[in-house]
Design an enzyme around this catalytic site. Structure first.
Site, PDB file in Angstrom:
ATOM      1  N   ASP A 234       1.054  -1.135  -0.108  1.00  0.00           N
ATOM      2  CA  ASP A 234       0.060   0.199   0.106  1.00  0.00           C
ATOM      3  C   ASP A 234       0.942   1.200   0.242  1.00  0.00           C
ATOM      4  O   ASP A 234       2.036   0.991  -0.133  1.00  0.00           O
ATOM      5  CB  ASP A 234      -1.025  -0.069   1.087  1.00  0.00           C
ATOM      6  CG  ASP A 234      -0.233   0.112   2.465  1.00  0.00           C
ATOM      7  OD1 ASP A 234       1.112   0.128   2.629  1.00  0.00           O
ATOM      8  OD2 ASP A 234      -0.826   0.122   3.646  1.00  0.00           O
ATOM      9  N   HIS A 247      -8.915  14.925  -3.085  1.00  0.00           N
ATOM     10  CA  HIS A 247      -9.057  13.655  -3.630  1.00  0.00           C
ATOM     11  C   HIS A 247      -8.562  13.605  -4.878  1.00  0.00           C
ATOM     12  O   HIS A 247      -8.164  12.517  -5.492  1.00  0.00           O
ATOM     13  CB  HIS A 247     -10.485  13.069  -3.399  1.00  0.00           C
ATOM     14  CG  HIS A 247     -10.798  12.605  -1.960  1.00  0.00           C
ATOM     15  ND1 HIS A 247     -10.394  11.483  -1.293  1.00  0.00           N
ATOM     16  CD2 HIS A 247     -11.519  13.201  -0.972  1.00  0.00           C
ATOM     17  CE1 HIS A 247     -10.891  11.471  -0.311  1.00  0.00           C
ATOM     18  NE2 HIS A 247     -11.581  12.753   0.129  1.00  0.00           N
ATOM     19  N   GLU A 277      -5.640   2.290  -1.128  1.00  0.00           N
ATOM     20  CA  GLU A 277      -4.340   2.253  -1.712  1.00  0.00           C
ATOM     21  C   GLU A 277      -3.521   1.313  -1.870  1.00  0.00           C
ATOM     22  O   GLU A 277      -2.424   1.259  -1.889  1.00  0.00           O
ATOM     23  CB  GLU A 277      -3.778   3.477  -1.011  1.00  0.00           C
ATOM     24  CG  GLU A 277      -3.141   3.031   0.198  1.00  0.00           C
ATOM     25  CD  GLU A 277      -4.344   3.258   1.622  1.00  0.00           C
ATOM     26  OE1 GLU A 277      -3.980   2.997   2.712  1.00  0.00           O
ATOM     27  OE2 GLU A 277      -5.430   3.240   1.086  1.00  0.00           O
TER      28      GLU A 277
END
Length: 298
Positions: A234, A247, A277
């Site tokens: 991640d 975002h 993620e």
């Protein structure tokens, strides 16, 4: 989804049905010709020859349908062409020469000609329509031309029967051709839409890598005995990126991250956005002593 495989999956059962219907028709005609004999000996065993040829094609197709289906269809068309057309021409030419009355000698094969030609056009792909149309024209045109130019034979029960069989059937063939094209066009659109829907369902809309469902589907096509290395990673502090820059910037980070992951390894692997993620990479048949190096590269 492979378009060629989809076409084969449709074509193979259609060819099986076409051969089986033709075999059954040949059996019926063989029985009828032997029960109600004609002056011509060939009529007693001609349907049997057609039956044997199509049975051979059926067995040949059964042994390897995927590779042989196109050859079988071509052979089927050739058998219909070279067993019906010479028969029709033989009787019409000799009738033109006055050797016999056409309506008294022409065998009752018109039903089988109509059946096989119509089935070829309805059940097989459009590219085989030309063969079916040529076969029909070479059978129907000599009969209709002879009857229309010989009123004394036309104005008999058999003459009217042949006229009404071949005449409306010719119109039917003309109607089937555009109808078949419309069906094929519709089928291609359906296949395209299914492919697009499957791709959309199996890929992450943002990064254009697999989603969980897509990775599972990809793995289902992998040989169960294949060795695999699974990496799960991640992006550190990704929430901070979203909170600080918004975002839209976070989305750009994900897109760039996925794009760079694609360039790391040149072997066979699957890459998926596992959630948020998190990304998962499944490497197939990696060298055992290289897995740690690969993980660090990613």
């Amino acid at each position: 989804m492979d378009d060629r495989n989809d076409q084969k999956n449709i074509l193979i059962p259609a060819t099986y049905r076409l051969l089986i219907v033709t075999l059954l028709s040949s059996i019926i005609y063989t029985v009828l010709f032997n029960v109600y004999s004609t002056p011509f000996t060939i009529h007693a065993f001609q349907p049997g020859i057609i039956f044997f040829l199509h049975l051979t094609l059926l067995i040949y197709l059964y042994k390897n349908p995927i590779r042989r289906v196109n050859r079988v269809i071509n052979a089927y068309g050739a058998v219909i062409l070279f067993t019906t057309v010479p028969n029709t021409l033989y009787f019409t030419i000799n009738a033109w020469q006055g050797d016999w009355r056409f309506v008294d000698t022409f065998p009752p094969l018109s039903g089988m000609i109509i059946l096989t030609t119509t089935l070829m056009m309805l059940m097989l792909p459009e590219k085989y329509n030309k063969l079916a149309v040529i076969t029909w024209i070479l059978n129907a045109f000599p009969v209709l031309l002879f009857l229309l130019t010989h009123q004394e034979e036309l104005q008999t029960p058999r003459g009217y029967d042949l006229l009404f069989l071949f005449g409306p059937a010719s119109l039917l063939i003309l109607l089937i051709v555009p109808y078949q094209r419309g069906i094929n066009s519709h089928m291609h659109k359906i296949v395209f839409d299914l492919q697009h829907s499957q791709q959309a369902a199996e890929r992450d809309f943002l990064t254009d890598v697999y989603n969980r469902r897509g990775l599972e589907s990809w793995l289902n096509n992998v040989n169960p005995s294949t060795k695999a290395c699974v990496l799960l990673m991640d992006i550190d502090h990704f929430k901070t990126v979203n909170d600080r820059f918004g975002h839209s910037v976070g989305d750009r980070v994900l897109i760039e991250f996925a794009s760079r992951l694609r360039t790391v390894y040149q072997g066979k692997y699957g890459l998926a956005r596992w959630g948020g993620e998190e990304f998962m990479i499944v490497i197939l048949n990696p060298k055992v002593n290289k897995t740690k190096v690969l993980a660090e590269l990613f």
